[in-house]
Design an enzyme around this catalytic site. Structure first.
Site, PDB file in Angstrom:
ATOM      1  N   ASP A   1     -50.850   1.159  22.172  1.00 13.89           N
ATOM      2  CA  ASP A   1     -51.518   2.020  21.183  1.00 13.89           C
ATOM      3  C   ASP A   1     -52.760   2.710  21.724  1.00 13.89           C
ATOM      4  OD1 ASP A   1     -51.903   3.135  18.650  1.00 13.89           O
ATOM      5  OD2 ASP A   1     -53.268   1.553  18.058  1.00 13.89           O
TER       6      ASP A   1
ATOM      7  N   HIS B   1     -49.537  -5.969  16.229  1.00 17.57           N
ATOM      8  CA  HIS B   1     -50.652  -5.234  16.831  1.00 17.57           C
ATOM      9  C   HIS B   1     -51.890  -5.465  15.960  1.00 17.57           C
ATOM     10  CE1 HIS B   1     -52.511  -2.171  19.278  1.00 17.57           C
ATOM     11  NE2 HIS B   1     -52.959  -1.581  18.193  1.00 17.57           N
TER      12      HIS B   1
HETATM   13 ZN   LIG Z   1     -54.337  -0.040  17.918  1.00 13.53          ZN
END
Ligand SMILES: [Zn+2]
Length: 1076
Positions: free
Chosen positions: A414, A302
């Protein structure tokens, strides 16, 4: 029945731990001093020598720490070492290219030296000479520093090295041959920031501008691969022993195997290692039964496109992370890596073409897997419906062009909540699968599913999976795979889960050790099967098993980070304004092309501007959870969109209305007024006059078209403004009547035709309130429920209410308040002729710390639900706090409007750039400004201007036109001086039903002869509507959001236009081929 003797297991643990593992450590450590340190840790875990172990679990925990330490301290992993033949460096404040760097002025450097300050870059030239005696050995270049580094070799990036991401080795050779070069030159590009930026004292604190990074190690070493493999074996076995539990015989088997390995292993004699490893292999290869759960492990990294570091650093983070993945893929052909965000691919494509070519190879092999389909992993709440479409359109176009296929899964692990419109938008973009995990962060309620169907407001469903380990940054540990199964709420329905491994957020990605751990767990009795997999394999098998899955209807609301609807108000305002600008440029440019074939649709400029806007919608930028450097970049992008957007709009208008406009500035005979919205509007505008003066005029402009105004309309009733003896002021326009006290409170708001009062007796609407806003940790992100207990009404008057416009076409009043200790607020309250809402043009000088400013409208309406606009539709949320699911939504988000209605009457609150909102009982609140200090200590400090409006209405908000009025507030009519005296009003598009909003008019991607129009059903109704156009359409067909024509072919073109059928909140796109 007697309990089984508890001593047996304990005894076994004690025996192995105390005796054998001491023995093992003795033999694995070459250096006495280090051994003593380790034995010290050992004794502290175990108590005094020979004393009984307090609990087996604790002892084993201590043991695991020791095993890890063996690896971390490299006590046996590395053999001989050799310093570089020479080390030199130079420092630069800019992020420069390799070509520029290698001709820099290098000066001698040393290990132990430190470099800085923050955000600078130090380039090192490293001359290496591998000793001849190392023939046949695996040789690594080891580089350890607290900054992020990239190794360059032969002008190409070859390895990212980041200690925080457990990457400190660049493998030069796995077995040194005489024929290989023994002397070589590497360059190391060291960024003076860590994986998570440079927060001072804590990760999310504002960056320390003076941070320095130290070079701790730069050397050649021999890597003992066989010791490493043994240590990984032992780590897995000991974790199995520790974590599988006493009731599981596999824990004993693992422990006894570890013990036996120690017995057969003599570290002074590597020839004994294979026998030890065989013992491990034997237990790892004892297979599971058929019913065992399968974990689909996928490499992942990520990378926040900007967060605690600026956009520019992200470009380098992508390169560092992905080159490391490429190196791993070369050594591990089974490794897969799911990689999202087209923007990041585009960055690497343009800045690192050599690396990008290697990535393309691994994409072709199916290992490097583009996922997500969007331009960036955007915020899931605040972007408009059209912005969401463009995230997919720009993303999928890029993936199609670059990799020959679009993504089939949406990937957004996220983001701080997920709009209930997303399922339909995904499906319209070729996506029926969705992966996220963020709802595991819910502060109040545990989300009930990991694998389920998610159904949006229109009824569209997508198969959704949350990796049950609740993370996108797994390390391949036994603990994590066990959690993945244990935590999985749907394991009765589906027997497969995702497991995303690799360092993330700041980049980093997978490591060899993660892979090596999971190789041992591929099918080992007692552990879930761990197979390296792909998103497609996972979702395909979930689809097959999906018959029993549950369905979640509506938004995926994150019960945390609710301050992100408000933090960094200038970014929110930039987003809303730029969404409007790009909408208007597209509408006007499309009309200009249709009217004048010479006009060039600014396709490439629009693509560039859209991509800037989409980039700023990244899930730490638009939410405002980024550092000051990122805010500066983002605001600069908005400035660019505003500037170029204004130019493009001007060019389109000039082309569209050339005959009507003045040849040059001078005396104005008339005004051309343009309307980019799909309904006729009658509004008071500010009309540009000669010498820059402005006069007000009431005008009517047709839908998506223009009108020439020479003689303004007269309102049926002018606005009257009257000051009362007590200092209060009343305003009235024949539609609504208001009364304001000296403080600017609305003490009365009446809808005249129903004689209905909106403000409850004794209450003040337009009441500002200040709250203490001190979240537990995530400062810019969170507003906690307890802030509500600190409410303080703003009561300090600076300038009492006074009349600024006496009425006629417009009446207005103004007042100023002191807010908090040192902030001020000035508001102009405006009532226009014929307008059904009262506008509040607000200026704030904001200088607070940890305060939250809201404005409240208590209303005389009773309803258990309030309605909030979302992308292409609306949702209802409760106004009560019955259950934990209800009160956890004490702060929610909305787009242009929110409404509280009972049967026959309601009050709506409109806004032009705000997103945070709430409705508790009968009080509507709009969240205006916050003042968090981390990660940007200057967040929101300074000047702000925003407008909101209150609109009482009869009937439902749909019937009253709240939706249209909120658009009107956000899309002002556009007036330009004209020279022509007469010209019939012209409309390009109109729609027969008010339930249908024609949102978007644009040129089709890559098809200059075609136009795409996008409409949605906004009321939540089933309706058939006619789309009329004055454009020369020769063919029309439905298309999806990626503008691919639908299978059913062309639509009949009748006199009335195009007949379109909608179900509630349905979004339809139509491709119109023009006949020019
Ligand atoms: Zn993030």
């Amino acid at each position: 029945m007697a309990a089984p003797p508890p001593q047996a297991h304990d005894y076994a643990l004690e025996r192995v731990e105390k005796v054998r593992l001491r023995h093992l450590l003795h033999r694995l450590q070459p250096a006495g001093a280090s051994l003593l340190i380790l034995l010290g840790v050992l004794s502290s875990s175990w108590g005094e020598q020979g004393a009984p172990c307090p609990t087996p679990g604790l002892a084993l925990a201590g043991l695991t720490i020791l095993i890890c330490r063996v690896a971390i301290f490299d006590l046996r992993l590395f053999g001989d070492r050799c310093p570089p033949a020479s080390l030199s460096c130079f420092q630069t404040p800019r992020r420069i290219s390799y070509d520029e760097a290698v001709v820099g002025e290098f000066r001698p450097a040393e290990v132990g030296e430190s470099f800085g300050p923050t955000w600078e870059t130090c380039w090192f030239k490293v001359e290496l000479s591998i000793p001849l005696a190392w023939a046949g050995r695996e040789v690594h270049f080891v580089w350890e520093s607290d900054g992020e580094a990239m190794v360059w070799r032969d002008a190409q990036p070859v390895q990212g090295l980041t200690k925080e991401g457990e990457k400190t080795s660049y493998i030069l050779t796995s077995s040194l041959k005489e024929s290989e070069p023994h002397s070589l030159t590497l360059y190391v590009e060291l960024a003076c920031n860590g994986l998570f930026g440079a927060g001072k004292g804590s990760m999310i604190a504002p960056p320390d501008p003076d941070r320095r990074v130290t070079l701790n190690k730069a050397e050649l070493v021999i890597f003992n691969r066989d010791v490493y493999e043994l240590l990984v074996d032992l780590e897995i076995l000991l974790d199995m022993a520790r974590l599988l539990g006493e009731e599981n015989q596999r824990s004993f088997q693992a422990l006894y195997t570890a013990n036996q390995m120690v017995n057969v292993c003599d570290v002074t004699d590597p020839s004994t290692f294979p026998a030890a490893r065989d013992l491990a292999a034997a237990i790892f290869s004892q297979r599971n039964g058929e019913s065992q759960h399968t974990i689909h492990a996928m490499g992942h990294c990520h990378i926040d496109s900007a967060w605690l570091w600026p956009y520019e650093e992200t470009i380098r983070k992508c390169a560092r992370s992905w080159v490391t993945v490429v190196r791993l893929m070369e050594r591990n052909p089974e490794l897969t890596f799911a990689c999202s965000q087209a923007q990041q691919f585009e960055w690497v494509r343009s800045w690192y073409p050599g690396l990008y070519a290697q990535i393309l190879d691994f994409v072709a092999k199916g290992q490097f897997i583009p996922v997500g389909g969007t331009w960036v992993e955007m915020d899931g709440n605040l972007p408009s419906g059209e912005s969401m479409v463009r995230q997919f359109l720009q993303g999928q176009q890029f993936f199609q062009e670059q990799f020959g296929r679009i993504c089939t899964e949406f990937w957004l692990p996220d983001t701080f909540g997920y709009s209930a419109q997303l399922p339909q938008l995904m499906r319209g973009c070729g996506i029926q699968r969705f992966l996220t995990q963020k709802l595991s962060w819910n502060l109040v309620n545990t989300f009930p599913y990991h694998t389920f169907f998610w159904e949006g407001i229109d009824g569209s469903r997508v198969l959704t999976h949350f990796p049950p380990g609740d993370s996108y940054g797994m390390h391949g540990l036994v603990e994590e795979v066990l959690k993945t199964v244990k935590n999985n709420k749907d394991k009765g329905c589906v027997n497969h889960s995702a497991f995303l491994f690799g360092f993330g957020d700041g980049g980093g990605g997978p490591t060899q050790k993660m892979l090596d751990r999971m190789k041992r767990m591929s099918d080992t009795d007692g552990l879930p099967r761990v197979q390296i997999s792909t998103p497609d394999q996972l979702f395909s098998v979930l689809e097959k098993e999906s018959s029993q899955l549950c369905t979640w209807v509506g938004e995926l609301f994150l019960e945390l980070h609710n301050g992100t609807y408000t933090t960094q108000a200038q970014i929110k305002k930039g987003n809303r304004e730029c969404e409007r600008i790009l909408h208007d440029v597209e509408v006007l440019s499309t009309l200009a092309v249709a009217q004048d074939s010479v006009f060039q649709y600014p396709a490439s400029q629009l693509q560039r501007l859209w991509r800037l806007l989409l980039l700023n919608q990244f899930h730490d930028v638009l939410p405002g959870s980024c550092i000051q450097l990122v805010v500066e970049d983002a605001l600069q992008y908005y400035t660019e969109i505003r500037r170029i957007g204004a130019e493009l709009q001007e060019e389109a208008v000039q082309s569209l209305c050339r005959d009507l406009l003045q040849p040059k500035a001078g005396s104005t005979e008339s005004t051309l007024v343009l309307n980019t919205l799909p309904w006729e509007r009658t509004e008071v505008i500010s009309r540009p006059g000669p010498d820059g003066t402005e006069t007000l005029a009431l005008v009517t402009v047709p839908s998506m078209g223009y009108a020439l105004v020479r003689e303004p309309l007269l309102p049926s009733q002018p606005v009257s403004v009257r000051k009362q003896v007590d200092g209060s002021i009343t305003m009235e326009n024949g539609v609504i009547a208001v009364c304001l006290d000296m403080m600017g409170h609305l003490t009365s708001l009446r809808l005249l035709d129903s004689e209905r009062e909106s403000v409850p007796e004794g209450c003040y609407a337009n009441q500002f309130a200040l709250f203490d806003d001190v979240p537990l940790y995530w400062d810019a992100w969170d507003v906690m429920d307890y802030h509500l207990e600190t409410r303080k009404p703003v009561t300090t008057l600076l300038k009492p209410l006074e009349i600024t416009l006496a009425g006629g076409l417009r009446g207005s009043v103004r007042f100023s308040l002191q807010v908090g200790k040192s902030s001020t607020l000035t508001q102009e309250i405006i009532l226009d002729a014929t307008c059904p809402y009262l506008r509040f043009l607000t200026q704030v000088e904001w200088k607070e710390a940890h305060k939250f400013l809201k404005v409240e409208f208590p209303v005389q309406v009773r309803s258990t639900d309030a309605t909030y606009e979302i992308q292409f539709g609306h949702v209802q949320r409760p106004t009560h706090w019955n259950t934990s699911w209800d009160w956890a939504r004490f702060e929610v988000w909305a787009h242009k409007w929110m409404d509280l209605s009972e049967h026959g009457f309601g009050v709506a609150l409109l806004n032009d750039c705000k997103y945070g909102a709430s409705a508790h009982r009968n009080v509507l609140s709009l969240s205006l400004l916050r003042a968090p200090k981390s990660p940007d200590s200057t967040a929101d400090i300074g000047h702000h201007q925003f407008t909101y409006a209150v609109m009482p209405h009869r009937g439902s908000f749909q019937e009253a036109g709240v939706i249209q009025r909120a658009y009107n507030l956000n899309f002002p009519l556009y007036a330009v001086p004209a020279s022509s005296a007469q010209c019939p009003a012209w409309s390009a598009f109109s729609v027969s039903s008010p339930a249908i909003v024609l949102e978007t008019v644009k040129q089709a991607e890559g098809r200059p002869e075609a136009v795409v129009v996008r409409l949605y059903e906004a009321y939540g109704s089933t309706v058939t509507a006619w789309l009329q156009t004055s454009l020369p359409v020769k063919e029309a067909m439905l298309c999806d959001l990626l503008e691919r024509p639908a299978a059913q072919g062309t639509l009949p073109l009748g006199q009335q236009g195009l007949r379109l059928s909608f179900t509630p909140f349905c979004v339809l796109s139509v491709l119109l081929v023009l006949s020019q």
